[in-house]
Design a protein around this motif. Structure first.
Motif, short mmCIF file in Angstrom:
data_model
loop_
_atom_site.label_atom_id
_atom_site.label_comp_id
_atom_site.label_asym_id
_atom_site.label_seq_id
_atom_site.Cartn_x
_atom_site.Cartn_y
_atom_site.Cartn_z
N ILE A 51 6.20 -2.76 10.71
CA ILE A 51 6.63 -1.50 10.24
C ILE A 51 6.51 -0.38 10.66
CG2 ILE A 51 6.77 0.34 8.65
CD1 ILE A 51 6.92 -2.43 6.52
N ALA A 52 5.22 -0.28 10.92
CA ALA A 52 4.54 1.61 11.95
C ALA A 52 4.79 1.18 13.16
CB ALA A 52 2.43 0.24 12.01
N ASP A 53 5.17 -0.18 13.97
CA ASP A 53 6.22 0.26 15.17
C ASP A 53 7.16 0.58 14.98
OD1 ASP A 53 3.77 -0.54 16.42
OD2 ASP A 53 3.83 -3.14 16.67
N LEU A 54 7.87 0.51 13.81
CA LEU A 54 9.42 0.92 14.16
C LEU A 54 9.11 2.13 14.44
CD1 LEU A 54 10.90 -1.72 11.19
CD2 LEU A 54 11.05 -1.63 13.71
N GLN A 55 8.10 3.17 13.75
CA GLN A 55 8.77 4.27 13.61
C GLN A 55 8.68 4.99 14.76
OE1 GLN A 55 8.14 6.59 10.99
NE2 GLN A 55 9.30 8.03 11.92
N ASP A 97 13.56 -5.42 6.75
CA ASP A 97 13.66 -6.08 5.96
C ASP A 97 13.10 -7.53 6.14
OD1 ASP A 97 15.28 -4.65 5.11
OD2 ASP A 97 17.16 -5.13 5.90
N ASP A 98 12.62 -7.53 7.16
CA ASP A 98 11.61 -8.72 7.01
C ASP A 98 10.48 -8.85 7.01
OD1 ASP A 98 14.32 -10.06 7.80
OD2 ASP A 98 13.87 -10.39 9.95
N SER A 99 10.09 -7.68 6.67
CA SER A 99 8.83 -6.98 7.09
C SER A 99 8.01 -6.74 5.94
CB SER A 99 8.14 -5.30 8.38
OG SER A 99 8.78 -6.56 9.47
N ILE A 100 9.16 -5.79 5.09
CA ILE A 100 8.90 -5.54 3.13
C ILE A 100 9.09 -7.53 2.51
CG2 ILE A 100 9.97 -5.18 1.33
CD1 ILE A 100 11.15 -3.02 3.27
N GLU A 101 9.27 -8.68 3.70
CA GLU A 101 9.58 -9.62 2.53
C GLU A 101 8.10 -10.12 2.54
OE1 GLU A 101 11.80 -13.82 3.17
OE2 GLU A 101 13.29 -12.27 3.76
N LEU A 102 7.84 -10.27 4.18
CA LEU A 102 6.53 -11.02 4.40
C LEU A 102 5.61 -10.36 3.84
CD1 LEU A 102 6.90 -10.73 7.91
CD2 LEU A 102 6.92 -13.27 6.38
N VAL A 141 7.74 3.07 5.05
CA VAL A 141 9.79 2.75 4.45
C VAL A 141 10.24 3.62 4.45
CG1 VAL A 141 10.47 1.30 3.31
CG2 VAL A 141 8.00 0.55 3.99
N ASP A 142 9.92 4.57 3.04
CA ASP A 142 11.14 5.60 2.83
C ASP A 142 11.39 6.31 4.17
OD1 ASP A 142 11.13 4.19 0.23
OD2 ASP A 142 9.71 5.64 -0.67
N GLU A 143 10.78 7.01 4.72
CA GLU A 143 10.88 8.01 6.18
C GLU A 143 11.59 6.60 6.98
OE1 GLU A 143 6.88 8.63 7.68
OE2 GLU A 143 6.75 10.23 6.51
N ILE A 144 11.66 5.32 7.33
CA ILE A 144 12.35 4.76 8.30
C ILE A 144 13.82 4.62 7.50
CG2 ILE A 144 12.80 2.34 9.43
CD1 ILE A 144 9.57 2.30 9.44
N ARG A 152 0.39 -0.81 0.30
CA ARG A 152 -0.20 0.03 0.09
C ARG A 152 0.90 1.21 -0.22
NH1 ARG A 152 -3.47 0.26 4.63
NH2 ARG A 152 -2.12 -0.22 5.59
N ALA A 153 0.36 2.47 -0.33
CA ALA A 153 1.54 3.47 -0.43
C ALA A 153 1.17 4.06 0.38
CB ALA A 153 0.38 4.35 -0.96
N GLU A 154 0.37 4.14 1.47
CA GLU A 154 0.90 4.82 3.20
C GLU A 154 2.41 3.77 3.50
OE1 GLU A 154 -1.73 4.65 7.29
OE2 GLU A 154 -2.85 4.40 5.45
#
Length: 371
Positions: free
Chosen positions: A101-105, A76-81, A9-12, A2-4
């Protein structure tokens, strides 16, 4: 994806790049390798003070590198999933990975703040001084509330708090107190708290239940490493011993063990009133060195900022935060605009949002005060 999620991901990724640059990634990894090898050398502990300093640096560096690596791996793992879930049409996997990914923020935001605590004395323990303003019992009670607030904040972070000196009010509260707060990055976190704190409330000491405004000042100074040379000449100081006075009972020493040191060139006065006169002298000298070091750092900072018109005067008249208990509930930082509508929580030590905002450099000048 999704675009969101792609935006997040880009911000992180950008944040990770900035964190690596701030840490000087390649040099930091080489330094950690060197520190690890030194830590395995038994001769390191021939100099315990130097060994402890090296081990603290090693731990901090290891934590920073490990944190960045952990965030990168989770990303990386989340993107792969997500890619796998989308290919297999498994929405549960995708949602779980997006949440990770959201939690990583939040972790990135915390790490950004941690990287700001990189000044020479940010890792140090801290002396915290509180002084009641004019206003007698009302201001002295406010000073006591601040004493409890910072004690609670420190305890929540697992820091150790030692009362170096305290002067009790005639009726209630305190005229002043000095705390030694020991813990990792204690000075780095507390340094933004120096300034004047303002309280607005219906006074419990006013039989007419009128609204009162009280002021107390807070000063924070780093505990200086013995390797930092601060010249203090004997001719410049006066050492007095006296009997500590207090509210009565266990607060009163029965011997003249308290020590007061006055530094004539600067007018700085420090005291320590524990049981041992020898320990009091050592504590007071340590506090004096911290005050003189902080004074020199502020002189350098003021000189560097003199050309900026936006420079504010840091002194008794410079309020950094207002705590309003009546007629409404609001704590507002006048430098950052950060607010809380739960003063009870703030006064119970929930200060991190205010400290984080100040550390993040969100100071854009004095904001409008609350009435």
């Amino acid at each position: 994806m999704r675009a969101e999620t792609e935006t997040l991901v880009d911000e992180i990724r950008q944040a990770l790049s900035l964190l690596r640059r701030h840490l000087d990634w390649d040099a930091a990894q080489k330094r950690l390798g060197y520190l690890n090898s030194r830590a395995e050398d038994p001769s390191l502990w021939d100099d315990p003070a130097e060994a402890q300093k090296l081990m603290r640096e090693r731990q901090t560096l290891d934590d920073n590198i490990a944190s960045i690596n952990r965030i990168q791996q989770t990303l990386d793992d989340s993107i792969e999933l997500i890619e796998m879930g989308e290919m297999e049409g498994d929405g549960d996997i995708v949602r779980e990975a997006e949440k990770a990914i959201a939690d990583l923020q939040g972790e990135i935001d915390k790490r950004r703040i941690e990287t700001l605590l990189s000044a020479e004395t940010d890792q140090s323990d801290a002396f915290l001084e509180i002084h009641a303003g004019a206003g007698g019992t009302e201001s002295q009670d406010w000073a006591n509330m601040l004493l409890r607030m910072y004690t609670r904040w420190a305890e929540k972070r697992g820091y150790k708090v030692e009362v170096q000196d305290i002067s009790y009010g005639d009726e209630a509260g305190i005229k002043g107190a000095t705390l030694l707060i020991k813990g990792e990055k204690a000075n780095g976190w507390l340094k933004t708290e120096s300034g004047v704190h303002r309280l607005v409330r219906i006074s419990p000491y006013d039989s007419n239940a009128r609204r009162h405004t009280s002021f107390s000042s807070v000063g924070v100074y780093p505990v200086i490493d013995d390797n930092i040379e601060i010249e203090i000449q004997d001719k410049d100081i006066r050492i007095d011993t006296f009997r500590s006075s207090g509210a009565g009972g266990q607060h009163v020493n029965t011997t003249d063990s308290a020590v007061r040191i006055t530094h004539a060139p600067t007018g700085i006065v420090v005291t320590s009133s524990e049981k041992s006169q020898h320990q009091n002298r050592a504590n007071a000298m340590k506090a004096l060195r911290a005050r003189l070091y902080d004074l020199e750092m502020k002189k350098r900072e003021d000189a560097a900022m003199a050309e900026h018109d936006s420079k504010t005067d840091i002194g008794w008249g410079h309020q950094i935060r207002s705590y309003v208990l009546q007629p409404y509930q609001l704590v507002k930082d006048l430098r950052t605009g950060v607010e809380s509508t739960n003063p009870s929580e703030v006064l119970d030590g929930s200060l991190d949002p205010f400290m984080e905002a100040a550390l993040a450099g969100k100071v854009v000048g004095q904001v409008e005060d609350v009435e």
